[in-house]
Design an enzyme around this catalytic site. Structure first.
Site, mmCIF file in Angstrom:
data_model
loop_
_atom_site.group_PDB
_atom_site.id
_atom_site.type_symbol
_atom_site.label_atom_id
_atom_site.label_comp_id
_atom_site.label_asym_id
_atom_site.label_seq_id
_atom_site.Cartn_x
_atom_site.Cartn_y
_atom_site.Cartn_z
ATOM 1 N N LEU A 93 0.848 -1.201 0.000
ATOM 2 C CA LEU A 93 0.000 0.000 0.000
ATOM 3 C C LEU A 93 0.882 1.249 0.000
ATOM 4 O O LEU A 93 1.999 1.253 0.543
ATOM 5 C CB LEU A 93 -0.913 -0.003 1.218
ATOM 6 C CG LEU A 93 -1.963 -1.132 1.240
ATOM 7 C CD1 LEU A 93 -2.660 -1.185 2.590
ATOM 8 C CD2 LEU A 93 -2.984 -0.950 0.108
ATOM 9 N N HIS A 109 4.129 -11.258 9.091
ATOM 10 C CA HIS A 109 5.131 -11.561 8.072
ATOM 11 C C HIS A 109 5.864 -12.856 8.457
ATOM 12 O O HIS A 109 6.263 -13.008 9.618
ATOM 13 C CB HIS A 109 6.127 -10.395 7.961
ATOM 14 C CG HIS A 109 7.182 -10.642 6.930
ATOM 15 N ND1 HIS A 109 6.939 -10.501 5.581
ATOM 16 C CD2 HIS A 109 8.463 -11.055 7.048
ATOM 17 C CE1 HIS A 109 8.033 -10.815 4.916
ATOM 18 N NE2 HIS A 109 8.974 -11.148 5.778
ATOM 19 N N ASP A 145 7.639 -4.085 5.233
ATOM 20 C CA ASP A 145 7.992 -5.015 6.315
ATOM 21 C C ASP A 145 8.987 -4.381 7.295
ATOM 22 O O ASP A 145 10.012 -4.972 7.646
ATOM 23 C CB ASP A 145 8.576 -6.317 5.726
ATOM 24 C CG ASP A 145 7.559 -7.043 4.857
ATOM 25 O OD1 ASP A 145 6.357 -6.943 5.131
ATOM 26 O OD2 ASP A 145 7.979 -7.701 3.881
#
Ligand code: GRF
Length: 200
Positions: A93, A109, A145
């Site tokens: 995003l 994750h 991440d």
């Protein structure tokens, strides 16, 4: 009671773990939306079975990542969500998402971040030969991440592991850790100070 949106792209086993934790009372919050970037994925069927409103936004229907993100944020806001859970959502995003929901987008994750960011974390862990990998639940920031780490748990890499077998064991841990984090977040139990997240 707070409300949250879940974004997923595939099988939705993490979504299911969250749905089950809502049903059991572990999570004191209500899913307002399940949004996927792919039609026909199992996550949508799971949402339907749980009676959760659904939306599909296909990345290719938008001019760029910014336009896609704006549409995603609009759907999330329209559902009345106070926070967002990325449960196997395989699209990146744009920064507008974390501007709309600062420290209120939670991602899971399948590695011990900051090792092995990106979409091939499990395969890369095997290829690198690490003996321990695991999963990380973290807040989403502008970098992939990267945001403040909420919870992590190690999973050993076994000599005969392939990507599928290792990912299955990591997912079994995610299915416990992610609902725990969602429950704590919904209860207002996280204090964020820069990158450091404390459970209070
Ligand atoms: C999870 O391992 C998640 O960490 C990764 O994709 C997997 C999603 O699995 N990004 P599922 O769709 O929840 O079954």
């Amino acid at each position: 009671m707070s409300r949250f949106a879940v974004l997923a792209s595939g099988a939705g086993t993490n979504l299911q773990a969250i749905v089950d934790a809502v049903a059991s009372g572990q999570i004191d919050a209500r899913p307002s939306l399940v949004l996927t970037d792919r039609p026909g994925v199992q996550a949508l069927a799971r949402a339907e079975a749980a009676g959760i409103p659904r939306a599909v936004l296909t990345f290719g229907d938008f001019d760029d990542r910014e336009a896609f993100t704006d549409a995603v944020v609009s759907e999330i806001k329209a559902s009345g969500a106070d926070f967002v859970v990325l449960a196997g959502f395989m699209r990146i995003l744009a920064p507008a998402a974390c501007e709309a929901y600062p420290n209120a987008i939670i991602n899971t994750h399948p590695s011990l971040l900051p090792a092995f960011r990106g979409a091939s974390a499990v395969a890369e862990a095997i290829a690198f030969g690490v003996k321990l990998t695991g999963c990380t639940v973290h807040f989403v920031d502008e970098e992939l991440d990267h945001g403040p780490i909420i919870a992590q748990e190690a999973v050993p890499v076994l000599p005969d592991d392939d990507e599928d077998s290792l990912h299955e064991r990591i997912k079994a841990v995610e299915h416990r850790l992610l609902p725990e984090v969602v429950a704590n977040f919904a209860a207002g139990r996280y204090q964020v100070d820069g990158r450091r997240v404390a459970l209070v």
